[in-house]
Motif scaffolding. Structure first.
Motif, PDB file in Angstrom:
ATOM      1  N   SER A 101       0.813  -1.216   0.000  1.00 34.08           N
ATOM      2  CA  SER A 101       0.000   0.000   0.000  1.00 34.08           C
ATOM      3  C   SER A 101       0.848   1.268   0.000  1.00 34.08           C
ATOM      4  O   SER A 101       0.371   2.339  -0.349  1.00 34.08           O
ATOM      5  N   SER A 102       2.119   1.156   0.354  1.00 31.77           N
ATOM      6  CA  SER A 102       3.015   2.308   0.287  1.00 31.77           C
ATOM      7  C   SER A 102       3.313   2.708  -1.157  1.00 31.77           C
ATOM      8  O   SER A 102       3.697   3.839  -1.419  1.00 31.77           O
ATOM      9  N   VAL A 111       4.058 -14.468  -2.864  1.00 34.09           N
ATOM     10  CA  VAL A 111       3.187 -13.305  -2.709  1.00 34.09           C
ATOM     11  C   VAL A 111       2.102 -13.672  -1.713  1.00 34.09           C
ATOM     12  O   VAL A 111       1.713 -14.833  -1.588  1.00 34.09           O
ATOM     13  N   TYR A 112       1.632 -12.665  -0.982  1.00 33.75           N
ATOM     14  CA  TYR A 112       0.693 -12.862   0.116  1.00 33.75           C
ATOM     15  C   TYR A 112      -0.502 -11.948  -0.066  1.00 33.75           C
ATOM     16  O   TYR A 112      -0.356 -10.828  -0.563  1.00 33.75           O
ATOM     17  N   ASP A 113      -1.673 -12.389   0.387  1.00 36.04           N
ATOM     18  CA  ASP A 113      -2.879 -11.557   0.241  1.00 36.04           C
ATOM     19  C   ASP A 113      -3.119 -10.644   1.445  1.00 36.04           C
ATOM     20  O   ASP A 113      -4.129  -9.965   1.507  1.00 36.04           O
ATOM     21  N   ARG A 114      -2.165 -10.614   2.393  1.00 34.98           N
ATOM     22  CA  ARG A 114      -2.235  -9.691   3.526  1.00 34.98           C
ATOM     23  C   ARG A 114      -0.867  -9.057   3.740  1.00 34.98           C
ATOM     24  O   ARG A 114       0.154  -9.645   3.369  1.00 34.98           O
ATOM     25  N   PRO A 115      -0.815  -7.887   4.345  1.00 37.96           N
ATOM     26  CA  PRO A 115       0.485  -7.268   4.641  1.00 37.96           C
ATOM     27  C   PRO A 115       1.308  -8.113   5.605  1.00 37.96           C
ATOM     28  O   PRO A 115       0.797  -9.026   6.260  1.00 37.96           O
ATOM     29  N   ASN A 116       2.587  -7.796   5.681  1.00 39.12           N
ATOM     30  CA  ASN A 116       3.519  -8.446   6.612  1.00 39.12           C
ATOM     31  C   ASN A 116       3.663  -9.942   6.392  1.00 39.12           C
ATOM     32  O   ASN A 116       3.813 -10.714   7.344  1.00 39.12           O
ATOM     33  N   PHE A 117       3.577 -10.363   5.130  1.00 40.10           N
ATOM     34  CA  PHE A 117       3.811 -11.755   4.744  1.00 40.10           C
ATOM     35  C   PHE A 117       2.855 -12.721   5.440  1.00 40.10           C
ATOM     36  O   PHE A 117       3.243 -13.794   5.882  1.00 40.10           O
ATOM     37  N   SER A 158       1.689  -8.178  -0.031  1.00 43.27           N
ATOM     38  CA  SER A 158       3.111  -8.199   0.320  1.00 43.27           C
ATOM     39  C   SER A 158       3.792  -9.288  -0.495  1.00 43.27           C
ATOM     40  O   SER A 158       3.134 -10.193  -1.014  1.00 43.27           O
ATOM     41  N   CYS A 159       5.111  -9.177  -0.628  1.00 48.50           N
ATOM     42  CA  CYS A 159       5.853 -10.207  -1.369  1.00 48.50           C
ATOM     43  C   CYS A 159       7.226 -10.399  -0.741  1.00 48.50           C
ATOM     44  O   CYS A 159       7.762  -9.512  -0.087  1.00 48.50           O
TER      45      CYS A 159
END
Length: 182
Positions: free
Chosen positions: A34-35, A52-58, A85-86
């Motif tokens: 989001s940054s 890759v992840y569907d939420r922040p912070n892995f 996140s990735c």
């Protein structure tokens, strides 16, 4: 001797499906997209491998991506909210070693793996894997036999409770080494 190289990955993330909208090039871990982008609905992996992840912070659902184009990974891979996140997966040359345990906190039956295991129940006579110690290499753990279903990426380290690591799998039934063929 084992070596790990972090400089071998590049992913381009796009706000919209089919590589449309604003983009962001990433060559390292990114804990919160989001940054850089309001959302991420497609991506292109130019080199290396990424989770890759569907939420922040892995956190949340994880998807393994190797070199290629992913015009609509969201619907294809069940990531309803897009990529948040990735994490770059370093190339690893050398041996692979992981000790898995049937219970949390390294308890219960244990086995050491140095290669892929397509079914822990059949091959190792284990009903589940709830903790592990990854000594060498990078691994993918799957909730179903034969490397199917949702997956979890593990790098070297101790994992006393796989369920408490934000790994929302019902159980782990197979595991595969991430080889340098990314």
């Amino acid at each position: 001797m084992t070596t790990t190289d972090m400089s071998m990955g590049k992913i381009i993330l796009y706000e919209d499906r089919n590589f449309q909208g604003r983009s962001y090039e990433c060559m390292s871990d990114c804990a919160d997209m989001s940054s850089y982008l309001s959302r991420c609905q497609s991506c292109r992996v130019e080199s290396g491998c990424f989770m890759v992840y569907d939420r922040p912070n892995f956190m949340g659902n994880q998807v393994f991506m190797r070199r290629g184009e992913y015009a609509d990974p969201i619907s294809m891979m069940g990531m309803s909210s897009g990529i948040r996140s990735c994490r770059v997966i370093p190339m690893h040359r050398g041996q692979f070693r992981m000790r898995i345990y049937e219970r949390e906190n390294f308890n219960g039956q244990s086995n050491e793996l140095v290669d892929d295991c397509d079914n822990i129940m059949e091959r190792l006579r284990m009903s589940d894997c709830l903790s592990c110690n990854v000594m060498d290499g990078h691994w993918l753990l799957f909730e179903q036999p034969h490397f199917r279903g949702r997956m979890v990426y593990l790098r070297p380290g101790e994992y006393r409770s796989l369920r408490e690591q934000g790994m929302n799998l019902s159980r782990i039934m197979s595991m595969k080494r991430i080889l340098d063929m990314c």
